[in-house]
Motif scaffolding. Sequence first.
Motif, PDB file in Angstrom:
ATOM      1  N   GLU A 153     -12.565 -11.536  12.139  1.00  0.00           N
ATOM      2  CA  GLU A 153     -12.896 -11.158  13.517  1.00  0.00           C
ATOM      3  C   GLU A 153     -14.399 -11.112  13.738  1.00  0.00           C
ATOM      4  OE1 GLU A 153     -10.525  -8.084  15.401  1.00  0.00           O
ATOM      5  OE2 GLU A 153      -9.361  -7.959  13.553  1.00  0.00           O
ATOM      6  N   GLU A 190      -0.582  -9.300  14.701  1.00  0.00           N
ATOM      7  CA  GLU A 190      -0.743  -7.974  15.291  1.00  0.00           C
ATOM      8  C   GLU A 190      -1.699  -7.122  14.463  1.00  0.00           C
ATOM      9  OE1 GLU A 190       3.065  -6.154  15.670  1.00  0.00           O
ATOM     10  OE2 GLU A 190       3.737  -7.708  17.101  1.00  0.00           O
ATOM     11  N   SER A 191      -2.207  -6.149  15.122  1.00  0.00           N
ATOM     12  CA  SER A 191      -3.072  -5.204  14.412  1.00  0.00           C
ATOM     13  C   SER A 191      -2.257  -4.499  13.329  1.00  0.00           C
ATOM     14  CB  SER A 191      -3.638  -4.194  15.403  1.00  0.00           C
ATOM     15  OG  SER A 191      -4.469  -3.305  14.728  1.00  0.00           O
ATOM     16  N   GLY A 192      -2.819  -4.465  12.152  1.00  0.00           N
ATOM     17  CA  GLY A 192      -2.113  -3.806  11.051  1.00  0.00           C
ATOM     18  C   GLY A 192      -1.161  -4.729  10.318  1.00  0.00           C
ATOM     19  N   SER A 193      -1.162  -6.015  10.673  1.00  0.00           N
ATOM     20  CA  SER A 193      -0.235  -6.936  10.012  1.00  0.00           C
ATOM     21  C   SER A 193      -0.733  -7.377   8.639  1.00  0.00           C
ATOM     22  CB  SER A 193      -0.001  -8.157  10.903  1.00  0.00           C
ATOM     23  OG  SER A 193      -1.240  -8.780  11.189  1.00  0.00           O
ATOM     24  N   GLY A 194      -1.988  -7.131   8.356  1.00  0.00           N
ATOM     25  CA  GLY A 194      -2.503  -7.426   7.006  1.00  0.00           C
ATOM     26  C   GLY A 194      -3.462  -8.597   6.937  1.00  0.00           C
ATOM     27  N   LYS A 195      -4.045  -8.964   8.088  1.00  0.00           N
ATOM     28  CA  LYS A 195      -4.951 -10.122   8.108  1.00  0.00           C
ATOM     29  C   LYS A 195      -6.197  -9.871   7.253  1.00  0.00           C
ATOM     30  CE  LYS A 195      -5.426  -9.888  12.610  1.00  0.00           C
ATOM     31  NZ  LYS A 195      -4.599  -8.678  12.897  1.00  0.00           N
ATOM     32  N   SER A 196      -6.799  -8.707   7.473  1.00  0.00           N
ATOM     33  CA  SER A 196      -8.007  -8.392   6.693  1.00  0.00           C
ATOM     34  C   SER A 196      -7.680  -8.317   5.213  1.00  0.00           C
ATOM     35  CB  SER A 196      -8.606  -7.062   7.145  1.00  0.00           C
ATOM     36  OG  SER A 196      -9.008  -7.149   8.480  1.00  0.00           O
ATOM     37  N   THR A 197      -6.548  -7.698   4.919  1.00  0.00           N
ATOM     38  CA  THR A 197      -6.140  -7.578   3.522  1.00  0.00           C
ATOM     39  C   THR A 197      -6.008  -8.952   2.876  1.00  0.00           C
ATOM     40  OG1 THR A 197      -4.917  -5.582   4.150  1.00  0.00           O
ATOM     41  CG2 THR A 197      -4.414  -6.549   2.003  1.00  0.00           C
ATOM     42  N   LEU A 204       4.063   0.666   1.988  1.00  0.00           N
ATOM     43  CA  LEU A 204       4.024  -0.362   3.028  1.00  0.00           C
ATOM     44  C   LEU A 204       3.981  -1.730   2.365  1.00  0.00           C
ATOM     45  CD1 LEU A 204       1.300   1.196   5.367  1.00  0.00           C
ATOM     46  CD2 LEU A 204       3.704   0.829   5.959  1.00  0.00           C
ATOM     47  N   HIS A 231      -8.121 -12.398  17.233  1.00  0.00           N
ATOM     48  CA  HIS A 231      -7.063 -11.996  18.165  1.00  0.00           C
ATOM     49  C   HIS A 231      -7.018 -12.947  19.351  1.00  0.00           C
ATOM     50  CE1 HIS A 231      -5.629  -8.291  16.484  1.00  0.00           C
ATOM     51  NE2 HIS A 231      -6.870  -7.905  16.214  1.00  0.00           N
ATOM     52  N   PHE A 243       0.872  -1.180   0.000  1.00  0.00           N
ATOM     53  CA  PHE A 243       0.000   0.000   0.000  1.00  0.00           C
ATOM     54  C   PHE A 243       0.894   1.209   0.000  1.00  0.00           C
ATOM     55  CE2 PHE A 243      -3.169  -2.814   2.154  1.00  0.00           C
ATOM     56  CZ  PHE A 243      -4.166  -2.679   1.207  1.00  0.00           C
ATOM     57  N   ILE A 257       2.865  -5.008   2.896  1.00  0.00           N
ATOM     58  CA  ILE A 257       2.006  -5.700   3.862  1.00  0.00           C
ATOM     59  C   ILE A 257       2.149  -7.214   3.711  1.00  0.00           C
ATOM     60  CG2 ILE A 257      -0.356  -5.981   4.695  1.00  0.00           C
ATOM     61  CD1 ILE A 257       0.825  -3.216   5.166  1.00  0.00           C
TER      62      ILE A 257
HETATM   63  N1  LIG Z   1      -6.439   1.159   1.237  1.00  0.00           N
HETATM   64  C1  LIG Z   1      -5.339   1.250   1.995  1.00  0.00           C
HETATM   65  N2  LIG Z   1      -4.429   2.209   1.729  1.00  0.00           N
HETATM   66  C2  LIG Z   1      -3.301   2.308   2.458  1.00  0.00           C
HETATM   67  N3  LIG Z   1      -3.029   1.510   3.457  1.00  0.00           N
HETATM   68  C3  LIG Z   1      -3.896   0.529   3.785  1.00  0.00           C
HETATM   69  C4  LIG Z   1      -5.108   0.355   3.062  1.00  0.00           C
HETATM   70  N4  LIG Z   1      -5.790  -0.688   3.585  1.00  0.00           N
HETATM   71  C5  LIG Z   1      -5.019  -1.140   4.607  1.00  0.00           C
HETATM   72  N5  LIG Z   1      -3.920  -0.416   4.712  1.00  0.00           N
HETATM   73  C6  LIG Z   1      -2.844  -0.636   5.690  1.00  0.00           C
HETATM   74  O1  LIG Z   1      -2.467  -1.989   5.584  1.00  0.00           O
HETATM   75  C7  LIG Z   1      -2.187  -2.503   6.843  1.00  0.00           C
HETATM   76  C8  LIG Z   1      -2.938  -3.800   7.063  1.00  0.00           C
HETATM   77  O2  LIG Z   1      -4.294  -3.546   7.179  1.00  0.00           O
HETATM   78  P1  LIG Z   1      -5.319  -4.663   7.586  1.00  0.00           P
HETATM   79  O3  LIG Z   1      -6.660  -4.054   7.716  1.00  0.00           O
HETATM   80  O4  LIG Z   1      -5.184  -5.796   6.665  1.00  0.00           O
HETATM   81  O5  LIG Z   1      -4.747  -5.067   9.023  1.00  0.00           O
HETATM   82  P2  LIG Z   1      -5.304  -6.150  10.039  1.00  0.00           P
HETATM   83  O6  LIG Z   1      -4.259  -7.120  10.259  1.00  0.00           O
HETATM   84  O7  LIG Z   1      -6.626  -6.648   9.615  1.00  0.00           O
HETATM   85  O8  LIG Z   1      -5.465  -5.256  11.333  1.00  0.00           O
HETATM   86  P3  LIG Z   1      -6.586  -5.379  12.474  1.00  0.00           P
HETATM   87  O9  LIG Z   1      -6.208  -6.521  13.326  1.00  0.00           O
HETATM   88  O10 LIG Z   1      -6.449  -4.077  13.226  1.00  0.00           O
HETATM   89  O11 LIG Z   1      -7.901  -5.524  11.813  1.00  0.00           O
HETATM   90  C9  LIG Z   1      -2.530  -1.439   7.841  1.00  0.00           C
HETATM   91  O12 LIG Z   1      -1.313  -0.851   8.316  1.00  0.00           O
HETATM   92  C10 LIG Z   1      -3.322  -0.448   7.093  1.00  0.00           C
HETATM   93  O13 LIG Z   1      -3.046   0.841   7.550  1.00  0.00           O
END
Ligand SMILES: Nc1ncnc2c1ncn2[C@@H]1O[C@H](COP(=O)(O)OP(=O)(O)OP(=O)(O)O)[C@@H](O)[C@H]1O
Lengths: 226, 446
Positions: free
Chosen positions: A170, A42-49, A21, A203, A14, A23
């Motif tokens: 989640e 961890e939060s922000g590690s990219g699981k949702s992505t 970043l 989590h 991203f 991810i």
């Molecule tokens: N559209 C986007 N543009 C820029 N950065 C993004 C975008 N979508 C996600 N990110 C970044 O990618 C990283 C991973 O996001 P993601 O939502 O996958 O995290 P996560 O592991 O699901 O976190 P959480 O546990 O908090 O849900 C985050 O640092 C987020 O800021």
Amino acid sequence: MSELLRVENIYKTFSSGEETLNILNGVQLSLKAGETISVTGESGSGKSTLLHIMGGLDTTDSGSVNIDGVDITKLDETSLSELRNKKIGFIFQSHYLLEEFDAVENVMLPFLMNNYNKNEARKKAVELLVKVGLGERLHHHPSKMSGGERQRVAIARAFMNEPPLILADEPTGNLDNKNAERVVELLFDLSRERGHALVIVTHSPTIAAMSDLRYVLRGGLLVQED
Amino acid sequence: MRLENFIARRYIRYSGENREISSSAATVVISIAVGIIFYICAVSIMNGYIYGVMQLSFEVKSFHVQYDGSRQENVPLTGSIEKRREAMKGKGYTEMEEIRLHLAADKEVKYSALYRETNAVLQYSGKSTAVAFLRELPEDIFKNDDGFDKAVRLHKGNKNLAFGEIMISSKTAQKLKIDVGDKLFVSFMENDNTTSVRIRKLTVSGIFSCGLSELDEQLAFIGRETGRRMFRELPYSLMLKLHHYDKAAQFCSAYQADGFMALTNWEEENYNELSALRFQRNIIAMIVILVLFVAVLNLLSTIHITVFEKKREIGILRSTGFVPAQITSLFLYLGLYLAILGIIPGVTVGLLLCYNLNGIIAGAGKILSAVNMMIYNIGNLFFESPKPVTIEFFSSDFYLDKLYTSISITEILFITGLTLLFSVSAALFPALKAGYIKPNEVLKNE
Ligand SMILES: Nc1ncnc2c1ncn2[C@@H]1O[C@H](COP(=O)(O)OP(=O)(O)OP(=O)(O)O)[C@@H](O)[C@H]1O
Ligand SMILES: [Mg+2]
């Protein structure tokens, strides 16, 4: 058991402003039909992505995602939508139910998308709602239900088209512990009973422990835990 | 398609629960309804006005159908000069009577008569003059043609058209400063070929008015016997009244095919005026349509708000299998239904207003007069004030005793279709935008 999902070499970056970043850095995963796995991190590690990429809701920079032998990163929007409808059931942290529809109707929607037969859809939806313990709430609208009840409706909706793959991000994030436990148990029971594969992002170690295999997303790579 | 439709209908049904959407949707529905009410009222009053003016003309002046006996359609190209000159004179009484009998046999014909007319100068005691079409009519026309009888309203005198008498309009009477019983001089020429001006003295037996001064000024009537004594070779024409005035064109073309080429209908006779009036009506309609167009712009913002409010639902629909085009069509349906919600009360109220327009105007007049009277009475307690005039919306000289309204199903369908087209076009932009919403962006954990 046959392989249902194969994720190979997924990269995803991203860029926000000047920064880029990284991810996902070459994620690999293989999932058999009917298998349940958990993904923590961890939060922000990219699981949702990652989950969105597996479900064809997000794109990759490189790599492939095969579902039943079809590389979904190569599909056009129409085929992708059809695949999501037939092969994948999503459950998100928020229920995202449609306010204007009651529980049964919300569950019916995925079915109606490819077969506009309301009677058949209603029958199936009622069965599922009874199964998730909402036999008494069939005609309640989302605003008239508790958080746990809404999430159970969302689960019923995800199972409606009997998709071989359930992706849950989640699903209990918004629920208190007691509710969360019941909802997750329900999710695992339903998946196992019906032989659907389940990928659950969480989590909670307790929830992760319920799955067949546990993974952690760390440094852009998926690592299996024992 | 059916699922999108189902969801859109549900959004409409529940739109009251969301304050943002409901107030904006209400604005759309009301403004579309008001626009349509405007349109229906404006167009139907204009139509009624056109009908009113035309009715006067086709009852009194042009008639429904006429056969111009002076038209030289059968002049032989060869033969003796005398024969050709004879033909050029136009048709005489017997010849026209034969044609009349033939056409009157048609069951669409309600009334038929021979008439003839020429330009004439009317003079009273050498002081004042006026110009009119002097028209010779059968004496019994007032008894047998009730359309004519109704349109020609007698102010003074009688409608007998007795020998040696003339009926003139109140407008002409005013100009001549003449009254019933007075004698006037009529000077006229029979046709363009002669140069001899003839003069006759006639007694004014009736003063009438049709209510439309341009028409009134042109008219003066004499009876058949008077005409026979005055005119020598003025050709006769035939007038017809049909059971249905709107079938005149059809009637004419049918008989023209049989060789009655000199037949014309009221629409042809009044072509210039009719097209001017229709032009006016269309301009007014276009202005109202612009109002409606602006009303429909509200719809664009409403759909926009709805798309914004529903973006997570759009995401979930996409994730469960909707393609972008289905999301777009869902919001197009929404626009369509909002338009229909405006159209239904708009058309209903518009039509109700039109059908009861005269009652409403009379009622409004009464209320205004009552208020006026009340103010006068209260004012009178304190100081001497002049008695108020009664408020009248129509002056008694106005040609119509009431406002006619008329609107056709085609016009209703036109405005309905146009509103739907506008609405769907206005919804298109936000609906396309909704289709482009990326599900992963709206479904990310918040
Ligand atoms: N559209 C986007 N543009 C820029 N950065 C993004 C975008 N979508 C996600 N990110 C970044 O990618 C990283 C991973 O996001 P993601 O939502 O996958 O995290 P996560 O592991 O699901 O976190 P959480 O546990 O908090 O849900 C985050 O640092 C987020 O800021
Ligand atoms: Mg997340």
